[in-house]
Scaffold this motif. Sequence first.
Motif, PDB file in Angstrom:
ATOM      1  N   VAL A 156     -19.682  -7.133 113.279  1.00  0.00           N
ATOM      2  CA  VAL A 156     -19.028  -6.690 112.045  1.00  0.00           C
ATOM      3  C   VAL A 156     -18.490  -7.890 111.257  1.00  0.00           C
ATOM      4  O   VAL A 156     -18.547  -7.919 110.030  1.00  0.00           O
ATOM      5  N   GLY A 157     -18.017  -8.894 111.981  1.00  0.00           N
ATOM      6  CA  GLY A 157     -17.524 -10.100 111.320  1.00  0.00           C
ATOM      7  C   GLY A 157     -18.590 -10.735 110.447  1.00  0.00           C
ATOM      8  O   GLY A 157     -18.326 -11.166 109.312  1.00  0.00           O
ATOM      9  N   LYS A 158     -19.801 -10.786 110.974  1.00  0.00           N
ATOM     10  CA  LYS A 158     -20.905 -11.364 110.198  1.00  0.00           C
ATOM     11  C   LYS A 158     -21.208 -10.505 108.964  1.00  0.00           C
ATOM     12  O   LYS A 158     -21.489 -11.032 107.887  1.00  0.00           O
ATOM     13  N   LYS A 159     -21.148  -9.186 109.148  1.00  0.00           N
ATOM     14  CA  LYS A 159     -21.360  -8.283 108.003  1.00  0.00           C
ATOM     15  C   LYS A 159     -20.330  -8.560 106.915  1.00  0.00           C
ATOM     16  O   LYS A 159     -20.648  -8.591 105.725  1.00  0.00           O
ATOM     17  N   ILE A 160     -19.108  -8.760 107.344  1.00  0.00           N
ATOM     18  CA  ILE A 160     -18.043  -9.026 106.376  1.00  0.00           C
ATOM     19  C   ILE A 160     -18.319 -10.339 105.649  1.00  0.00           C
ATOM     20  O   ILE A 160     -18.190 -10.433 104.429  1.00  0.00           O
ATOM     21  N   MET A 161     -18.723 -11.355 106.412  1.00  0.00           N
ATOM     22  CA  MET A 161     -19.033 -12.638 105.765  1.00  0.00           C
ATOM     23  C   MET A 161     -20.124 -12.464 104.716  1.00  0.00           C
ATOM     24  O   MET A 161     -20.043 -13.013 103.619  1.00  0.00           O
ATOM     25  N   ARG A 162     -21.156 -11.695 105.076  1.00  0.00           N
ATOM     26  CA  ARG A 162     -22.241 -11.471 104.101  1.00  0.00           C
ATOM     27  C   ARG A 162     -21.714 -10.729 102.874  1.00  0.00           C
ATOM     28  O   ARG A 162     -22.033 -11.071 101.739  1.00  0.00           O
ATOM     29  N   SER A 163     -20.875  -9.713 103.151  1.00  0.00           N
ATOM     30  CA  SER A 163     -20.428  -8.885 102.028  1.00  0.00           C
ATOM     31  C   SER A 163     -19.520  -9.680 101.079  1.00  0.00           C
ATOM     32  O   SER A 163     -19.406  -9.341  99.910  1.00  0.00           O
ATOM     33  N   LEU A 164     -18.904 -10.716 101.589  1.00  0.00           N
ATOM     34  CA  LEU A 164     -17.997 -11.486 100.740  1.00  0.00           C
ATOM     35  C   LEU A 164     -18.652 -12.720 100.133  1.00  0.00           C
ATOM     36  O   LEU A 164     -18.011 -13.463  99.378  1.00  0.00           O
ATOM     37  N   ALA A 165     -19.923 -12.934 100.467  1.00  0.00           N
ATOM     38  CA  ALA A 165     -20.618 -14.101  99.908  1.00  0.00           C
ATOM     39  C   ALA A 165     -20.606 -14.002  98.388  1.00  0.00           C
ATOM     40  O   ALA A 165     -20.879 -12.936  97.824  1.00  0.00           O
ATOM     41  N   GLY A 166     -20.290 -15.099  97.751  1.00  0.00           N
ATOM     42  CA  GLY A 166     -20.261 -15.099  96.302  1.00  0.00           C
ATOM     43  C   GLY A 166     -18.906 -14.749  95.723  1.00  0.00           C
ATOM     44  O   GLY A 166     -18.714 -14.794  94.520  1.00  0.00           O
ATOM     45  N   THR A 167     -17.956 -14.411  96.597  1.00  0.00           N
ATOM     46  CA  THR A 167     -16.603 -14.169  96.101  1.00  0.00           C
ATOM     47  C   THR A 167     -15.731 -15.357  96.507  1.00  0.00           C
ATOM     48  O   THR A 167     -16.140 -16.184  97.317  1.00  0.00           O
ATOM     49  N   ASP A 168     -14.534 -15.409  95.943  1.00  0.00           N
ATOM     50  CA  ASP A 168     -13.621 -16.492  96.296  1.00  0.00           C
ATOM     51  C   ASP A 168     -12.595 -16.067  97.331  1.00  0.00           C
ATOM     52  O   ASP A 168     -11.595 -16.736  97.559  1.00  0.00           O
ATOM     53  N   LYS A 169     -12.847 -14.904  97.947  1.00  0.00           N
ATOM     54  CA  LYS A 169     -11.859 -14.424  98.919  1.00  0.00           C
ATOM     55  C   LYS A 169     -11.789 -15.333 100.121  1.00  0.00           C
ATOM     56  O   LYS A 169     -12.801 -15.759 100.659  1.00  0.00           O
ATOM     57  N   LYS A 170     -10.575 -15.570 100.560  1.00  0.00           N
ATOM     58  CA  LYS A 170     -10.398 -16.304 101.811  1.00  0.00           C
ATOM     59  C   LYS A 170     -10.606 -15.336 102.967  1.00  0.00           C
ATOM     60  O   LYS A 170     -10.473 -14.113 102.795  1.00  0.00           O
ATOM     61  N   MET A 171     -10.890 -15.892 104.096  1.00  0.00           N
ATOM     62  CA  MET A 171     -11.190 -15.054 105.241  1.00  0.00           C
ATOM     63  C   MET A 171     -10.593 -15.654 106.502  1.00  0.00           C
ATOM     64  O   MET A 171     -10.593 -16.875 106.652  1.00  0.00           O
ATOM     65  N   THR A 172     -10.110 -14.800 107.388  1.00  0.00           N
ATOM     66  CA  THR A 172      -9.993 -15.234 108.778  1.00  0.00           C
ATOM     67  C   THR A 172     -10.621 -14.148 109.627  1.00  0.00           C
ATOM     68  O   THR A 172     -10.460 -12.956 109.369  1.00  0.00           O
ATOM     69  N   LEU A 173     -11.357 -14.597 110.624  1.00  0.00           N
ATOM     70  CA  LEU A 173     -12.067 -13.675 111.498  1.00  0.00           C
ATOM     71  C   LEU A 173     -11.724 -14.013 112.946  1.00  0.00           C
ATOM     72  O   LEU A 173     -11.800 -15.158 113.347  1.00  0.00           O
ATOM     73  N   GLU A 174     -11.343 -12.979 113.645  1.00  0.00           N
ATOM     74  CA  GLU A 174     -11.103 -13.174 115.079  1.00  0.00           C
ATOM     75  C   GLU A 174     -12.072 -12.234 115.766  1.00  0.00           C
ATOM     76  O   GLU A 174     -11.899 -11.021 115.736  1.00  0.00           O
ATOM     77  N   LEU A 175     -13.131 -12.811 116.339  1.00  0.00           N
ATOM     78  CA  LEU A 175     -14.273 -11.989 116.763  1.00  0.00           C
ATOM     79  C   LEU A 175     -14.421 -11.972 118.285  1.00  0.00           C
ATOM     80  O   LEU A 175     -13.462 -12.103 118.997  1.00  0.00           O
ATOM     81  N   GLY A 176     -15.637 -11.801 118.719  1.00  0.00           N
ATOM     82  CA  GLY A 176     -15.863 -11.567 120.143  1.00  0.00           C
ATOM     83  C   GLY A 176     -15.757 -12.816 120.991  1.00  0.00           C
ATOM     84  O   GLY A 176     -15.528 -13.918 120.517  1.00  0.00           O
ATOM     85  N   GLY A 177     -15.937 -12.620 122.297  1.00  0.00           N
ATOM     86  CA  GLY A 177     -15.886 -13.743 123.219  1.00  0.00           C
ATOM     87  C   GLY A 177     -16.632 -13.423 124.497  1.00  0.00           C
ATOM     88  O   GLY A 177     -16.989 -12.269 124.756  1.00  0.00           O
ATOM     89  N   LYS A 178     -16.893 -14.461 125.236  1.00  0.00           N
ATOM     90  CA  LYS A 178     -17.497 -14.295 126.565  1.00  0.00           C
ATOM     91  C   LYS A 178     -16.961 -15.445 127.394  1.00  0.00           C
ATOM     92  O   LYS A 178     -17.677 -16.388 127.745  1.00  0.00           O
ATOM     93  N   ALA A 179     -15.675 -15.378 127.644  1.00  0.00           N
ATOM     94  CA  ALA A 179     -14.976 -16.543 128.185  1.00  0.00           C
ATOM     95  C   ALA A 179     -15.382 -16.843 129.609  1.00  0.00           C
ATOM     96  O   ALA A 179     -15.563 -15.944 130.431  1.00  0.00           O
ATOM     97  N   ALA A 180     -15.502 -18.150 129.862  1.00  0.00           N
ATOM     98  CA  ALA A 180     -15.708 -18.604 131.231  1.00  0.00           C
ATOM     99  C   ALA A 180     -14.346 -18.829 131.864  1.00  0.00           C
ATOM    100  O   ALA A 180     -13.439 -19.360 131.241  1.00  0.00           O
ATOM    101  N   ASN A 181     -14.236 -18.406 133.107  1.00  0.00           N
ATOM    102  CA  ASN A 181     -13.048 -18.672 133.894  1.00  0.00           C
ATOM    103  C   ASN A 181     -13.526 -19.478 135.092  1.00  0.00           C
ATOM    104  O   ASN A 181     -14.277 -18.967 135.919  1.00  0.00           O
ATOM    105  N   ILE A 182     -13.145 -20.751 135.121  1.00  0.00           N
ATOM    106  CA  ILE A 182     -13.769 -21.698 136.045  1.00  0.00           C
ATOM    107  C   ILE A 182     -12.852 -21.994 137.220  1.00  0.00           C
ATOM    108  O   ILE A 182     -11.711 -22.443 137.034  1.00  0.00           O
ATOM    109  N   ILE A 183     -13.343 -21.761 138.432  1.00  0.00           N
ATOM    110  CA  ILE A 183     -12.510 -21.961 139.620  1.00  0.00           C
ATOM    111  C   ILE A 183     -13.059 -23.128 140.428  1.00  0.00           C
ATOM    112  O   ILE A 183     -14.166 -23.046 140.967  1.00  0.00           O
ATOM    113  N   PHE A 184     -12.283 -24.200 140.507  1.00  0.00           N
ATOM    114  CA  PHE A 184     -12.672 -25.323 141.352  1.00  0.00           C
ATOM    115  C   PHE A 184     -12.169 -25.108 142.774  1.00  0.00           C
ATOM    116  O   PHE A 184     -11.201 -24.381 143.004  1.00  0.00           O
TER     117      PHE A 184
END
Lengths: 291, 312, 501
Positions: free
Chosen positions: C262-290
């Motif tokens: 959805v974040g990418k859709k929003i970026m596309r929909s706002l292309a050509g406008t001067d609106k500022k954006m912040t996007l907090e999107l998905g993740g696939k975090a690594a949790n590393i155990i030594f």
Amino acid sequence: MKRLLITKTPKVYVGGAFIRSESGRVFAMKDADGNFFANIPQCTRKDLRNAVEAAAKAGPSWAKRTPYNRGQIIYRLAEMIEARSLELAEAITLGSTKKSLVTAARNEVAASVDRLVYYAGWADKLEQVLGNVNPVAAPYFNFTMTEPMGIVGLIASQEASLLGLISLIAPAIVAGNTVVASASELNPYPAVVLGEMLATSDLPGGVVNLLTGFHRELVPTFATHAHLRAVIAEATADERKTLALGAAETVKRIHTFKAEDNINWYSDSFESVYRIQDTLEYKTVWHPIGA
Amino acid sequence: MSAPLAPKALKRLFDKIGTVDAVGIEERVLKYGTRSIKTDSKLWGLRCAVSMVDLTTLEGKDTPGKVASLCQKAIEPHEFSDTPKVAAVCVYPSMVKHARKYLGVSPVKIASVATAFPSGQAPLKTRLAEVRYAVAQGADEVDMVINRGAFLSGEYALVQDEIAAVVQACGKSALKVILEVSELETYDSIRAASCLAMQVIREGDFIKTSTGKTGLNATLGNNQVMLEAIRDHYLATGVAIGMKPAGGIRSAKQSLQFLTAVKETLGDRWLTNKRYRFGASSLLNDLVRQIEKQRTGAYQAPYAFSEAAESY
Amino acid sequence: MPTPKAKKQKNMRSSGRTAPELIFGNLWNFDPAPETADPKVKATYDLFIDGKWTQAKSKKRFDSINPANEKKIAEIALAGPLDVNLAYLAAGRAQKSWARTPGKERAKYLYRIARLLQDRAREFAVAETLDGGKPIKESRDFDIPMAAAHFFYHAGWADKLQYVAAGKTLEPLGVVGQVIPWNFPLLMLAWKLAPALATGNCVVIKPAETTSITALKFAEILQDAGLPPGVVNIVTGAGETGSAVIAHSLAAKVAFTGSTEVGKKIMRSLAGTDKKMTLELGGKAANIIFEDASLDQAVEGIVNGIFFNQGHVCCAGSRLLVQESVAELVISKLRTRIRMLKVGDPMDKNTDIGAINSLSQLTKIKRLVASGIKEGAKLYQPECVLPKQGYYFRPTLFTGVTQSHRVAREEIFGPVLSVLTFRTVDEAIEKANNTVYGLSAGVWTDKGARILKMAAELKAGVVWANTFNKFDPSSPFGGYKESGFGREGGRQGLLDYANLV
């Protein structure tokens, strides 16, 4: 008999080497009087791709250098340019389609040198201004620091062929990014000469990669190349839209200056730690405090 | 972990047994406090806790008379209900014979501190003689203190050898090894000392947090470190060691949190006084008081219970 | 010195006894401990526009469902484009005077809001759990207190904006459109509103359609706090409402938290406008155990990392990278720990894993888990009885996962952990960074120098070293790469809600 001059074949500076366009294409550059001056490489998306590869190769070690070292290298670049400022000023007047005044060109070079020196000084200070320790409400040491985004695409000013370019390059590389820059297509020659100065500075090859060519051909690739993590551009309304649409595919960071605003590149607003911030990510680290 | 473990450097010891992150373990144990224990499960927990109490008096002013009333309380924690008996009374060696007399045939065990409790600062010979004396007097269980001075100066082999010697001196009596966690200071040291001790004690023996004579005693944090050490030892060797937090556990609520830790770390087989004890004195009355509250539905006044210290 | 234990071990082996095992049975089961506080939820909710409850011009309503038992909780007005427009107009009218309100005064409103939220914390916690399915323990101990903390923290910034950015001061952007997700409904609202209001912006905010109730209850707090009408407008609805919020021409900036798609859709929909954006999107975090990590605390961190909030966490530590030498040990500890997790009624104070937020999310989790099985990963789920009604999923562990498995690449947003192994530091870094996401990462080691190296090398906006899933209003949060841009929280979070002048 007057000696025939050896003319220089303009080449662009990519990956620490001087190259011509992979496409073999060139475009003729004329001087202010309309006389043929040189054939400038008309770089294509493939040249852009290669430049990104070069920037990617140079990136990790550039980012790992000490800020002090990066600062010194950028300062050294300023020294190189200052020493050859007449040559660069000439490049600006020579390649300009407008009858530029020599003094204006000299001013532009001087401003460019000053801009480099300004940003060189930020190398080992920006973290002290932008980063900080966060007083979280738990037994953790928590700090926010900056990191370079990686490979940054730059689309330089059409008008301010040197100052506009330097004003984008300097803040991007000072923090450890590597850049691929598209020079002014109206006056690409200063970028060619700048490349020669970059080559004799201590800046490692691949940190700054300069392309000449037509923005309309390069902008779509700047927009969509996934490996470019940010694009900083002086751009027209159409170009801005192209960049924004392409950026959406990989959530790229875009910062644009409106070409139609007649940007004053001498403005103080281009000397700011926040211009550096545009090419940085903030990283926050947590660690428990306990014995 | 089969060879006796007494490396010269703590670092090497940690390489074998691993370290403990202080903040992490404290966050873990906070979750025990959020377990909500109601109705029947609460009653079960309270009764279980009563059955695990080592009812303790360890004072210079202890007398046969004091021990007599302690034993009476141990056998019958509450005179009006069927509250279980406590696990043991815990006294000084000179009081063991009195306890033996008052407890009679009751299943309540007699635990005696020994080994120059609480400091342990006596020659080994003297400490062992004290253990033998307590056993001869009829102590079913011996609560020893480890040589913290030796531990902190890195003489781990000495610490372990002394524990092994006390095991010998105990004969058939069970042993509880007091680490005195407040003097070891860090969770890392508590884990290391637990492992050192467990290598030389027997199934049915215990490790114990503290003497109750220093500023900091049993906490959910050090309890957890020791439970995890017991778990690791059990999974590696099959030898089940018991655990006794002592000192500082005064309320029923606290004891339920400790029991939750046992339930979630070592499981059902440790929810018995054969493997878990509370070294406490005032805890017992609060447990009885809460049991009465569960039984009657009314909040109880503390002074209504025998041996209560509260008179206001 | 032969030890008794060493002898025993020999016997154990020779007699062929099975390995010692801990028994986590039914000896001491905890009775149900339901939270009984009244969530004070109304049967129907209108839109909150211009400081008033406003009927939707769309005339439509939608149901909010309790995912724990599939029962309807309330009917909520569906904001159409006309309603969103009214909200923006109200915000636009309020903007000038709100921006001109001295920082000291704006701060007082935010302090009031924080206090009023604390006053009604239990009520809000119950409502949050009722609507979203998260364990009451988490909404009570995390979501609501943290939401209040965000207002407290940002309140104090409102009159100190000249200290945020060296050499500059901050000026409001204007009207900001915000679209927030369903995983931390009220907390995400706080993350969005607090910095926006502190910096003098007005807001049109849309909560997720499955979790609108606490946002609507929050409107009551705004009224009680006397916040000027139009400063915050709350419009409810699904994707179409969100699009209208994003697209409105009055929005100087849009802030979105949700999926990368959805974040990418929003970026596309706002292309050509001067609106500022912040996007907090998905993740696939690594949790590393030594191998040198404090393993029991690491296991606890792994559990917090993936099972917190049913794994509905964008920064969830969904890829576990364990050094080969301790992989078996860590996995066995992890299995034991997972068996302790109580899955079930979110309203029970002992529940560790509540209900999956919606049927569609449950379906997605099931689909991805099926793909993991199909691709040959080994599945482990503890035995636990799930309630018959409602959307539930067992905590799930996949072992034998490689980098190319779907369960190692795609965001599952559920209680599903994929376990991979590594041998060296460099391999751990490569595997951790081998993703288009870059929101968070975890590293567990006892070696200080290695922590700092890992912290530097991991391409993620938040690095948790020897901990995981920790949040604080003063600590900036946000991603690299396709996890979005902009930061929320801390000094840096304010920069995204202001012009530097």
